[in-house]
Design a protein around this motif. Structure first.
Motif, mmCIF file in Angstrom:
data_model
loop_
_atom_site.group_PDB
_atom_site.id
_atom_site.type_symbol
_atom_site.label_atom_id
_atom_site.label_comp_id
_atom_site.label_asym_id
_atom_site.label_seq_id
_atom_site.Cartn_x
_atom_site.Cartn_y
_atom_site.Cartn_z
ATOM 1 N N THR A 10 -43.413 101.165 72.214
ATOM 2 C CA THR A 10 -44.507 101.245 71.252
ATOM 3 C C THR A 10 -44.639 102.657 70.710
ATOM 4 O O THR A 10 -44.337 103.635 71.388
ATOM 5 N N SER A 11 -45.107 102.751 69.484
ATOM 6 C CA SER A 11 -45.483 104.035 68.921
ATOM 7 C C SER A 11 -46.671 104.606 69.686
ATOM 8 O O SER A 11 -47.424 103.870 70.328
ATOM 9 N N HIS A 12 -46.840 105.929 69.583
ATOM 10 C CA HIS A 12 -47.974 106.561 70.270
ATOM 11 C C HIS A 12 -48.760 107.487 69.337
ATOM 12 O O HIS A 12 -49.201 108.566 69.720
ATOM 13 N N VAL A 13 -48.973 107.038 68.131
ATOM 14 C CA VAL A 13 -49.654 107.812 67.090
ATOM 15 C C VAL A 13 -51.020 108.309 67.598
ATOM 16 O O VAL A 13 -51.855 107.497 68.010
ATOM 17 N N THR A 188 -41.805 105.149 74.466
ATOM 18 C CA THR A 188 -42.835 105.378 73.460
ATOM 19 C C THR A 188 -42.368 106.381 72.403
ATOM 20 O O THR A 188 -41.351 107.037 72.545
ATOM 21 N N GLY A 190 -42.040 107.338 67.930
ATOM 22 C CA GLY A 190 -41.535 106.653 66.743
ATOM 23 C C GLY A 190 -42.587 105.707 66.146
ATOM 24 O O GLY A 190 -43.721 105.693 66.572
ATOM 25 N N MET A 191 -42.271 104.878 65.165
ATOM 26 C CA MET A 191 -40.937 104.791 64.598
ATOM 27 C C MET A 191 -40.758 105.860 63.511
ATOM 28 O O MET A 191 -41.101 107.016 63.748
ATOM 29 N N HIS A 193 -41.108 108.534 60.919
ATOM 30 C CA HIS A 193 -42.181 109.370 60.399
ATOM 31 C C HIS A 193 -41.730 110.825 60.345
ATOM 32 O O HIS A 193 -40.894 111.264 61.126
ATOM 33 N N ASP A 208 -36.088 101.076 60.695
ATOM 34 C CA ASP A 208 -36.907 100.679 61.842
ATOM 35 C C ASP A 208 -36.588 99.252 62.283
ATOM 36 O O ASP A 208 -36.449 98.967 63.480
ATOM 37 N N CYS A 269 -47.509 107.183 59.564
ATOM 38 C CA CYS A 269 -46.449 106.798 60.501
ATOM 39 C C CYS A 269 -46.229 105.287 60.436
ATOM 40 O O CYS A 269 -47.132 104.529 60.086
ATOM 41 N N VAL A 271 -45.744 102.053 62.711
ATOM 42 C CA VAL A 271 -46.027 101.600 64.079
ATOM 43 C C VAL A 271 -45.063 100.474 64.428
ATOM 44 O O VAL A 271 -44.992 99.462 63.721
#
Length: 279
Positions: A10-13, A188, A190-191, A193, A208, A269, A271
């Motif tokens: 998973t992304s971690h924005v 974790t 990405g994706m 950005h 992606d 970003c 996700v």
């Protein structure tokens, strides 16, 4: 013995964590993102992992340019949420699994991976945002978490192939641990950005999507991708996706893709999220 049963990416924005902490999850901008994790929250309730090995990158919270470990494993009993300049996130203390972490460190080092052993570090949004997306806002996290920090900030980061093979070494270590544990491994970041420069705001949905497909169908092919392809196609911060290959390397060759989610944008970003189960 302990066994890795599933992998999560998973992304971690960081803005996702802020949206959750400030009660904005139902706002028009954020609701589609949080809705995309509803399946995952139900899934993990049923899976009930005992331990999560959570692969993330530190954002100058525990480390700085004075000390840049390529791979750093947290072997402490607990880890506090980091203050990233606006106070720590209001999330539970992360409880580690010191015995398994030390076992992984020993096994990986003897398999010729130079792991940095860390007995005291705070954990930032790279680790806590994925936990919030999967578990919501509990009083305490429902399982033990082993932080595995990877340098993808300062050149040179590890190659995708090195990360993929580290995942295999982690699986070997877990399976040699003498305890009946349900273990998950998460990758974790990405994706696509990029946060600065003329290409700031770059999103590459085609890249992606191909990466998500490759995780399921051709991880060996993804492992061969050079750094320049990540940077060119996914932006300067797209290199974070090599951490997903640690997760994939720790799984069996035969896996089931249980769930996938992709959304643009979230604070400039993309996700991405995927759940893979060992067959």
């Amino acid at each position: 013995m302990a066994k890795i049963t599933a992998g999560v990416a998973t992304s971690h924005v960081p803005a996702i964590g802020a949206a959750l902490d400030l009660g904005k999850t139902q706002e028009d901008y954020w609701k589609p993102i949080f809705d995309g994790y509803e399946f995952s929250k139900e899934w993990i309730k049923n899976e009930k992992p005992d331990v999560i090995i959570l692969v993330y990158n530190d954002h100058a919270s525990a480390f700085s340019l004075d000390l840049i470990p390529t791979f750093a494993i947290g072997c402490a009993e607990e880890f506090q949420p980091a203050d990233e300049g606006w106070g720590p996130r209001p999330v539970p203390t992360v409880k580690g699994h010191s015995e398994l972490a030390w076992h992984i460190a020993q096994s990986a080092i003897l398999d010729e991976f130079d792991m940095t052993i860390v007995n005291n570090m705070d954990v930032d949004h790279g680790l806590t945002v994925p936990l919030s997306l999967m578990f919501g806002q509990p009083e305490e996290w429902p399982c033990k978490i082993i932080p595995l920090a990877v340098n993808v900030v300062q050149y040179p980061p590890p190659t995708g192939n090195r990360c993929y093979n580290l995942g295999k070494a982690i699986r070997k270590a877990v399976e040699s641990f003498d305890a009946d544990l349900n273990v998950q491994i998460w990758g974790t970041g990405g994706m696509s950005h990029q946060l600065q420069g003329p290409r700031a705001g770059l999103i590459n949905k085609e890249f992606d999507t191909a990466f998500l497909d490759g995780l399921t169908k051709d991880p060996q092919g993804l492992a061969k991708m050079p750094h320049i392809d990540y940077v060119r196609e996914a932006g300067s911060e797209g290199i974070e996706m090599v951490m997903w290959l640690i997760m994939r390397g720790a799984l069996n060759d035969d896996i089931d893709e249980r769930y996938r989610f992709y959304h643009v944008p979230a604070s400039n970003c993309a996700v991405g999220h995927i759940i893979l189960e060992n067959k």
